[in-house]
Design an enzyme around this catalytic site. Structure first.
Site, mmCIF file in Angstrom:
data_model
loop_
_atom_site.group_PDB
_atom_site.id
_atom_site.type_symbol
_atom_site.label_atom_id
_atom_site.label_comp_id
_atom_site.label_asym_id
_atom_site.label_seq_id
_atom_site.Cartn_x
_atom_site.Cartn_y
_atom_site.Cartn_z
ATOM 1 N N GLY A 89 12.459 0.214 2.854
ATOM 2 C CA GLY A 89 13.602 -0.179 1.873
ATOM 3 C C GLY A 89 14.417 -1.335 2.254
ATOM 4 N N GLY A 142 11.485 -4.125 2.691
ATOM 5 C CA GLY A 142 12.744 -4.084 2.022
ATOM 6 C C GLY A 142 13.063 -5.258 0.939
ATOM 7 C CB SER A 149 -0.826 -0.072 1.119
ATOM 8 O OG SER A 149 -1.796 1.197 1.148
ATOM 9 C CB ILE A 208 2.989 10.375 1.890
ATOM 10 C CG1 ILE A 208 4.132 9.764 1.058
ATOM 11 C CG2 ILE A 208 1.850 10.649 1.028
ATOM 12 C CD1 ILE A 208 4.652 10.782 0.305
ATOM 13 C CG ASN A 230 2.614 0.582 7.934
ATOM 14 O OD1 ASN A 230 3.617 1.252 7.072
ATOM 15 N ND2 ASN A 230 1.627 0.736 8.200
ATOM 16 C CG LEU A 288 -1.711 7.675 6.197
ATOM 17 C CD1 LEU A 288 -2.293 7.603 7.493
ATOM 18 C CD2 LEU A 288 -1.520 6.297 5.516
ATOM 19 C CG ASN A 344 6.420 7.561 3.581
ATOM 20 O OD1 ASN A 344 5.462 8.118 3.798
ATOM 21 N ND2 ASN A 344 6.657 6.269 3.849
ATOM 22 C CB CYS A 385 -3.790 5.594 12.097
ATOM 23 S SG CYS A 385 -3.275 5.208 10.599
HETATM 24 C C1 FMN Z 1 5.616 6.466 0.286
HETATM 25 C C2 FMN Z 1 5.028 5.440 1.011
HETATM 26 C C3 FMN Z 1 3.597 5.462 1.335
HETATM 27 C C4 FMN Z 1 3.063 4.310 2.171
HETATM 28 N N1 FMN Z 1 1.710 4.361 2.387
HETATM 29 C C5 FMN Z 1 1.325 3.548 2.957
HETATM 30 C C6 FMN Z 1 -0.109 3.390 3.593
HETATM 31 O O1 FMN Z 1 -1.136 4.544 2.914
HETATM 32 N N2 FMN Z 1 -0.629 2.348 3.998
HETATM 33 C C7 FMN Z 1 -0.094 1.577 4.640
HETATM 34 O O2 FMN Z 1 -0.608 0.768 5.375
HETATM 35 N N3 FMN Z 1 1.334 1.491 4.148
HETATM 36 C C8 FMN Z 1 1.860 2.551 3.671
HETATM 37 N N4 FMN Z 1 3.206 2.342 3.137
HETATM 38 C C9 FMN Z 1 4.142 1.137 3.956
HETATM 39 C C10 FMN Z 1 4.371 0.148 2.925
HETATM 40 O O3 FMN Z 1 3.200 -0.319 2.405
HETATM 41 C C11 FMN Z 1 5.357 -0.886 3.497
HETATM 42 O O4 FMN Z 1 4.750 -1.359 4.623
HETATM 43 C C12 FMN Z 1 6.554 -0.272 3.852
HETATM 44 O O5 FMN Z 1 7.112 0.704 3.060
HETATM 45 C C13 FMN Z 1 7.601 -1.492 3.940
HETATM 46 O O6 FMN Z 1 7.883 -1.990 2.820
HETATM 47 P P1 FMN Z 1 9.118 -1.814 1.618
HETATM 48 O O7 FMN Z 1 10.219 -1.608 2.626
HETATM 49 O O8 FMN Z 1 9.013 -2.723 0.711
HETATM 50 O O9 FMN Z 1 8.753 -0.442 1.198
HETATM 51 C C14 FMN Z 1 3.803 3.371 2.562
HETATM 52 C C15 FMN Z 1 5.069 3.275 2.103
HETATM 53 C C16 FMN Z 1 5.891 4.344 1.626
HETATM 54 C C17 FMN Z 1 7.376 4.232 1.192
#
Ligand code: FMN
Length: 305
Positions: free
Chosen positions: A218, A245, A22, A72, A193, A74, A70, A131
Protein backbone atom coordinates in the site's frame (compact mmCIF):
# COMPACT_ATOMS: atom_id res chain seq x y z
CA UNK A 1 -2.77 14.43 -30.63
CA UNK A 2 -2.96 11.52 -28.19
CA UNK A 3 0.39 10.60 -26.65
CA UNK A 4 2.00 7.26 -27.46
CA UNK A 5 1.57 5.24 -24.27
CA UNK A 6 3.03 1.97 -25.57
CA UNK A 7 6.06 0.32 -24.02
CA UNK A 8 7.90 -2.92 -24.65
CA UNK A 9 9.23 -5.40 -22.12
CA UNK A 10 11.40 -8.21 -23.43
CA UNK A 11 9.58 -8.24 -26.75
CA UNK A 12 6.17 -7.97 -25.09
CA UNK A 13 4.30 -5.00 -26.50
CA UNK A 14 2.01 -3.26 -23.99
CA UNK A 15 -0.52 -0.63 -25.10
CA UNK A 16 0.31 1.31 -21.94
CA UNK A 17 2.64 0.77 -18.97
CA UNK A 18 -0.05 -0.16 -16.44
CA UNK A 19 -0.21 -3.76 -15.28
CA UNK A 20 -1.96 -5.26 -12.27
CA UNK A 21 0.03 -6.89 -9.47
CA UNK A 22 -0.14 -10.59 -8.65
CA UNK A 23 -2.55 -11.57 -5.88
CA UNK A 24 -4.61 -8.42 -6.20
CA UNK A 25 -6.44 -9.12 -9.48
CA UNK A 26 -7.47 -12.77 -9.24
CA UNK A 27 -6.95 -14.53 -12.57
CA UNK A 28 -8.20 -11.50 -14.51
CA UNK A 29 -11.80 -12.64 -14.96
CA UNK A 30 -12.80 -11.56 -11.44
CA UNK A 31 -12.17 -7.92 -12.39
CA UNK A 32 -13.65 -7.99 -15.88
CA UNK A 33 -16.92 -6.40 -14.67
CA UNK A 34 -15.02 -3.42 -13.25
CA UNK A 35 -12.07 -2.86 -15.53
CA UNK A 36 -12.03 -2.80 -19.31
CA UNK A 37 -9.13 -5.24 -19.52
CA UNK A 38 -8.30 -3.88 -22.97
CA UNK A 39 -7.47 -0.48 -21.51
CA UNK A 40 -4.65 -1.66 -19.31
CA UNK A 41 -1.24 -2.82 -20.49
CA UNK A 42 -1.24 -6.34 -19.01
CA UNK A 43 -2.46 -8.26 -16.01
CA UNK A 44 -0.66 -10.68 -13.73
CA UNK A 45 -2.40 -13.73 -12.29
CA UNK A 46 -2.40 -14.85 -8.66
CA UNK A 47 0.77 -16.80 -7.89
CA UNK A 48 0.54 -20.42 -9.06
CA UNK A 49 2.01 -23.55 -7.50
CA UNK A 50 2.11 -27.14 -8.74
CA UNK A 51 -0.57 -28.25 -6.26
CA UNK A 52 -3.61 -26.23 -5.11
CA UNK A 53 -3.06 -24.38 -1.82
CA UNK A 54 -5.68 -23.40 0.76
CA UNK A 55 -3.47 -20.68 2.20
CA UNK A 56 -3.07 -19.68 5.85
CA UNK A 57 -5.68 -19.71 8.63
CA UNK A 58 -7.61 -16.49 9.24
CA UNK A 59 -7.35 -13.66 10.18
CA UNK A 60 -5.00 -13.12 7.30
CA UNK A 61 -5.57 -9.50 6.34
CA UNK A 62 -5.35 -6.36 8.48
CA UNK A 63 -5.46 -2.71 7.55
CA UNK A 64 -2.67 -0.53 8.94
CA UNK A 65 -2.07 3.23 8.63
CA UNK A 66 -1.24 3.85 4.98
CA UNK A 67 -1.35 0.21 4.01
CA UNK A 68 -2.28 -3.36 4.77
CA UNK A 69 -0.71 -6.59 5.92
CA UNK A 70 -1.61 -9.87 4.28
CA UNK A 71 -0.74 -13.43 5.15
CA UNK A 72 -2.88 -15.12 2.52
CA UNK A 73 -0.24 -17.82 2.27
CA UNK A 74 -0.20 -17.99 -1.52
CA UNK A 75 -3.65 -19.60 -1.79
CA UNK A 76 -4.24 -20.65 -5.39
CA UNK A 77 -6.00 -23.21 -7.56
CA UNK A 78 -2.80 -24.97 -8.69
CA UNK A 79 -1.50 -25.31 -12.22
CA UNK A 80 -3.91 -28.08 -13.39
CA UNK A 81 -7.09 -26.20 -12.42
CA UNK A 82 -5.55 -23.01 -13.79
CA UNK A 83 -5.15 -24.63 -17.20
CA UNK A 84 -8.62 -26.18 -17.14
CA UNK A 85 -10.68 -23.41 -15.58
CA UNK A 86 -8.85 -20.08 -15.88
CA UNK A 87 -6.94 -20.19 -19.16
CA UNK A 88 -10.05 -20.43 -21.43
CA UNK A 89 -11.11 -16.93 -20.32
CA UNK A 90 -7.73 -15.54 -21.37
CA UNK A 91 -8.52 -16.42 -24.99
CA UNK A 92 -11.26 -13.80 -25.06
CA UNK A 93 -9.06 -10.92 -23.87
CA UNK A 94 -6.78 -9.00 -26.19
CA UNK A 95 -4.35 -8.04 -23.40
CA UNK A 96 -1.22 -9.93 -22.37
CA UNK A 97 -1.71 -12.19 -19.34
CA UNK A 98 1.39 -12.81 -17.27
CA UNK A 99 1.46 -15.91 -15.05
CA UNK A 100 3.05 -15.42 -11.62
CA UNK A 101 4.37 -18.62 -10.02
CA UNK A 102 6.42 -19.95 -7.12
CA UNK A 103 7.76 -23.15 -5.62
CA UNK A 104 9.50 -24.47 -2.55
CA UNK A 105 12.33 -26.17 -4.41
CA UNK A 106 14.24 -25.36 -7.58
CA UNK A 107 12.68 -28.40 -9.26
CA UNK A 108 9.16 -27.13 -8.48
CA UNK A 109 9.97 -23.71 -9.96
CA UNK A 110 11.49 -25.30 -13.05
CA UNK A 111 8.54 -27.65 -13.61
CA UNK A 112 6.11 -24.74 -13.39
CA UNK A 113 8.18 -22.65 -15.79
CA UNK A 114 8.07 -25.49 -18.30
CA UNK A 115 4.34 -26.08 -17.93
CA UNK A 116 3.51 -22.38 -18.23
CA UNK A 117 5.80 -22.06 -21.24
CA UNK A 118 3.54 -24.54 -23.07
CA UNK A 119 0.38 -22.42 -22.63
CA UNK A 120 -0.10 -20.21 -25.71
CA UNK A 121 -2.52 -17.87 -23.86
CA UNK A 122 0.24 -16.89 -21.42
CA UNK A 123 2.31 -13.99 -22.76
CA UNK A 124 5.00 -14.01 -20.11
CA UNK A 125 6.10 -15.46 -16.79
CA UNK A 126 6.71 -13.63 -13.51
CA UNK A 127 8.64 -15.69 -11.00
CA UNK A 128 8.08 -14.87 -7.34
CA UNK A 129 11.34 -15.65 -5.55
CA UNK A 130 10.10 -14.46 -2.12
CA UNK A 131 9.55 -18.06 -0.99
CA UNK A 132 11.55 -20.36 1.30
CA UNK A 133 13.76 -23.05 -0.21
CA UNK A 134 12.75 -26.11 1.82
CA UNK A 135 15.80 -28.02 0.62
CA UNK A 136 18.16 -25.35 1.96
CA UNK A 137 16.96 -24.77 5.51
CA UNK A 138 14.13 -22.47 4.49
CA UNK A 139 16.32 -19.65 3.19
CA UNK A 140 14.18 -17.37 1.02
CA UNK A 141 15.35 -17.71 -2.62
CA UNK A 142 15.12 -13.97 -3.15
CA UNK A 143 17.35 -13.02 -0.22
CA UNK A 144 20.48 -14.85 -1.31
CA UNK A 145 22.11 -13.99 -4.66
CA UNK A 146 23.34 -17.55 -5.30
CA UNK A 147 19.91 -19.08 -4.54
CA UNK A 148 18.26 -16.50 -6.77
CA UNK A 149 20.75 -17.20 -9.56
CA UNK A 150 20.14 -20.95 -9.31
CA UNK A 151 16.36 -20.74 -9.36
CA UNK A 152 16.20 -18.20 -12.17
CA UNK A 153 18.72 -20.21 -14.24
CA UNK A 154 16.57 -23.33 -13.83
CA UNK A 155 13.45 -21.49 -14.99
CA UNK A 156 15.33 -19.86 -17.87
CA UNK A 157 16.26 -23.26 -19.24
CA UNK A 158 12.61 -24.25 -19.49
CA UNK A 159 10.98 -21.18 -20.98
CA UNK A 160 11.46 -19.05 -24.04
CA UNK A 161 8.70 -16.68 -22.96
CA UNK A 162 9.61 -13.32 -21.41
CA UNK A 163 10.84 -14.17 -17.89
CA UNK A 164 10.25 -11.46 -15.31
CA UNK A 165 11.82 -11.97 -11.88
CA UNK A 166 9.98 -10.35 -8.98
CA UNK A 167 12.38 -9.11 -6.35
CA UNK A 168 11.89 -9.09 -2.60
CA UNK A 169 12.55 -5.84 -0.73
CA UNK A 170 13.51 -7.79 2.41
CA UNK A 171 17.22 -7.61 1.61
CA UNK A 172 20.16 -5.38 2.44
CA UNK A 173 21.37 -5.01 -1.14
CA UNK A 174 18.64 -5.18 -3.77
CA UNK A 175 21.14 -4.38 -6.54
CA UNK A 176 23.13 -7.55 -5.77
CA UNK A 177 19.92 -9.56 -6.11
CA UNK A 178 19.03 -7.80 -9.37
CA UNK A 179 22.47 -8.53 -10.82
CA UNK A 180 22.25 -12.21 -9.87
CA UNK A 181 18.89 -12.49 -11.67
CA UNK A 182 20.20 -10.65 -14.72
CA UNK A 183 23.23 -12.97 -14.86
CA UNK A 184 20.87 -15.97 -14.70
CA UNK A 185 19.04 -14.82 -17.83
CA UNK A 186 16.06 -12.84 -16.58
CA UNK A 187 14.44 -10.68 -19.28
CA UNK A 188 13.01 -8.11 -16.85
CA UNK A 189 12.77 -7.39 -13.12
CA UNK A 190 9.67 -6.41 -11.18
CA UNK A 191 9.93 -4.82 -7.75
CA UNK A 192 8.92 -4.68 -5.01
CA UNK A 193 7.09 -7.56 -3.41
CA UNK A 194 5.69 -6.93 0.08
CA UNK A 195 7.83 -5.95 3.09
CA UNK A 196 7.60 -8.32 6.03
CA UNK A 197 5.66 -6.73 8.89
CA UNK A 198 3.38 -7.47 11.82
CA UNK A 199 0.48 -6.02 13.78
CA UNK A 200 -0.33 -6.54 17.47
CA UNK A 201 -3.66 -6.43 19.30
CA UNK A 202 -2.65 -4.86 22.60
CA UNK A 203 -5.69 -5.86 24.66
CA UNK A 204 -5.59 -9.47 23.57
CA UNK A 205 -1.79 -9.44 23.78
CA UNK A 206 -1.80 -11.36 20.51
CA UNK A 207 -0.64 -10.84 16.96
CA UNK A 208 -3.52 -9.76 14.73
CA UNK A 209 -2.63 -12.19 11.96
CA UNK A 210 -2.94 -15.92 12.66
CA UNK A 211 0.38 -16.29 10.82
CA UNK A 212 1.92 -13.64 13.17
CA UNK A 213 3.77 -11.86 10.33
CA UNK A 214 2.52 -10.76 6.93
CA UNK A 215 3.40 -8.82 3.81
CA UNK A 216 3.08 -5.06 4.06
CA UNK A 217 1.77 -3.21 0.98
CA UNK A 218 0.00 0.00 0.00
CA UNK A 219 0.88 3.71 -0.13
CA UNK A 220 3.15 3.53 2.94
CA UNK A 221 5.70 1.42 1.03
CA UNK A 222 5.96 3.70 -2.01
CA UNK A 223 9.11 5.60 -0.94
CA UNK A 224 10.97 2.33 -0.32
CA UNK A 225 9.81 0.95 -3.68
CA UNK A 226 10.78 4.12 -5.55
CA UNK A 227 14.24 4.03 -4.02
CA UNK A 228 14.77 0.39 -4.96
CA UNK A 229 13.46 0.85 -8.52
CA UNK A 230 15.77 3.83 -8.98
CA UNK A 231 18.79 1.88 -7.66
CA UNK A 232 18.09 -1.22 -9.78
CA UNK A 233 17.23 0.63 -12.99
CA UNK A 234 20.57 2.46 -12.86
CA UNK A 235 22.59 -0.65 -12.09
CA UNK A 236 21.14 -3.33 -14.36
CA UNK A 237 20.55 -3.23 -18.10
CA UNK A 238 17.08 -4.84 -18.00
CA UNK A 239 13.60 -3.32 -18.12
CA UNK A 240 12.23 -2.73 -14.64
CA UNK A 241 8.58 -2.91 -13.60
CA UNK A 242 7.86 -0.65 -10.61
CA UNK A 243 5.49 -1.87 -7.89
CA UNK A 244 4.62 -0.56 -4.44
CA UNK A 245 1.92 1.74 -3.20
CA UNK A 246 0.83 3.04 -6.59
CA UNK A 247 -2.59 4.62 -6.05
CA UNK A 248 -2.67 7.38 -8.67
CA UNK A 249 -1.37 8.31 -12.11
CA UNK A 250 1.10 10.64 -10.40
CA UNK A 251 2.53 7.75 -8.38
CA UNK A 252 2.88 5.66 -11.54
CA UNK A 253 4.65 8.44 -13.44
CA UNK A 254 7.08 8.90 -10.56
CA UNK A 255 8.11 5.26 -10.95
CA UNK A 256 8.61 5.79 -14.70
CA UNK A 257 10.88 8.77 -13.99
CA UNK A 258 12.80 6.63 -11.50
CA UNK A 259 13.57 4.20 -14.34
CA UNK A 260 10.59 1.84 -14.58
CA UNK A 261 9.39 0.87 -18.06
CA UNK A 262 6.03 -0.25 -16.65
CA UNK A 263 4.26 -0.35 -13.29
CA UNK A 264 1.96 -2.71 -11.42
CA UNK A 265 -1.05 -1.64 -9.37
CA UNK A 266 -1.74 -3.85 -6.33
CA UNK A 267 -3.46 -2.81 -3.10
CA UNK A 268 -5.17 0.11 -4.88
CA UNK A 269 -7.45 -2.38 -6.68
CA UNK A 270 -8.89 -3.45 -3.29
CA UNK A 271 -9.93 0.13 -2.52
CA UNK A 272 -11.12 0.89 -6.04
CA UNK A 273 -11.40 -2.08 -8.41
CA UNK A 274 -11.15 0.31 -11.37
CA UNK A 275 -7.87 1.80 -10.13
CA UNK A 276 -5.61 0.28 -12.80
CA UNK A 277 -7.73 1.60 -15.66
CA UNK A 278 -8.10 5.02 -14.04
CA UNK A 279 -4.34 5.20 -13.50
CA UNK A 280 -3.71 4.37 -17.18
CA UNK A 281 -6.21 7.04 -18.25
CA UNK A 282 -4.73 9.57 -15.81
CA UNK A 283 -1.21 9.00 -17.10
CA UNK A 284 -2.34 9.63 -20.65
CA UNK A 285 -4.15 12.81 -19.58
CA UNK A 286 -1.00 14.09 -17.83
CA UNK A 287 1.17 13.50 -20.90
CA UNK A 288 -1.40 15.23 -23.08
CA UNK A 289 -1.57 18.21 -20.73
CA UNK A 290 2.23 18.53 -20.63
CA UNK A 291 2.66 17.98 -24.38
CA UNK A 292 4.77 14.82 -23.89
CA UNK A 293 4.50 12.76 -27.08
CA UNK A 294 5.64 9.38 -25.77
CA UNK A 295 5.67 7.86 -22.31
CA UNK A 296 8.93 6.16 -23.27
CA UNK A 297 10.65 9.54 -23.18
CA UNK A 298 9.97 9.68 -19.43
CA UNK A 299 11.60 6.36 -18.53
CA UNK A 300 14.51 7.17 -16.22
CA UNK A 301 14.17 10.88 -16.98
CA UNK A 302 14.61 11.85 -13.34
CA UNK A 303 17.01 14.77 -12.97
CA UNK A 304 19.33 14.40 -10.00
CA UNK A 305 21.93 17.11 -10.60
C1 FMN B 1 -3.47 -9.82 -0.80
C2 FMN B 1 -2.18 -9.83 -1.55
C3 FMN B 1 -1.77 -11.01 -2.21
C4 FMN B 1 -0.56 -11.04 -2.91
N1 FMN B 1 -0.19 -12.19 -3.56
C5 FMN B 1 0.96 -12.21 -4.29
C6 FMN B 1 1.34 -13.39 -5.03
O1 FMN B 1 0.63 -14.40 -5.06
N2 FMN B 1 2.52 -13.37 -5.70
C7 FMN B 1 3.34 -12.25 -5.73
O2 FMN B 1 4.38 -12.28 -6.38
N3 FMN B 1 2.98 -11.12 -5.07
C8 FMN B 1 1.83 -11.09 -4.35
N4 FMN B 1 1.46 -9.92 -3.69
C9 FMN B 1 2.34 -8.74 -3.76
C10 FMN B 1 1.84 -7.71 -4.78
O3 FMN B 1 1.80 -8.25 -6.09
C11 FMN B 1 2.71 -6.42 -4.75
O4 FMN B 1 4.04 -6.76 -5.09
C12 FMN B 1 2.71 -5.74 -3.41
O5 FMN B 1 1.42 -5.79 -2.82
C13 FMN B 1 3.16 -4.27 -3.48
O6 FMN B 1 2.34 -3.51 -4.31
P1 FMN B 1 1.11 -2.58 -3.76
O7 FMN B 1 1.66 -1.73 -2.65
O8 FMN B 1 0.65 -1.81 -4.94
O9 FMN B 1 0.07 -3.54 -3.26
C14 FMN B 1 0.26 -9.88 -2.96
C15 FMN B 1 -0.17 -8.70 -2.33
C16 FMN B 1 -1.36 -8.66 -1.63
C17 FMN B 1 -1.78 -7.36 -0.97
Amino acid sequence: MKPDMSVEIAGLKLRNPVMTASGTFGYGQEFADYVDLERIGAFVTKGLSLKPRAGNPTPRIVETPGGMLNAIGLQNVGIDAFIQKKVPFLRSVNTPAIANFFGNTIDEYAELAGRLDAIPEIAGLEVNISCPNVKQGGIVFGTDPQCAFDVVSACRELTVKPLIVKLSPNVTDVVAMARACADAGADALSLINTLTGMAIDLNRRRPVLANITGGFSGPAIKPVALRMVWQVARAVDLPVIGIGGIMTATDALEFILAGATAVQVGTASFINPRASQEIADGMEAWLMEKGVESVRSLIGALETS
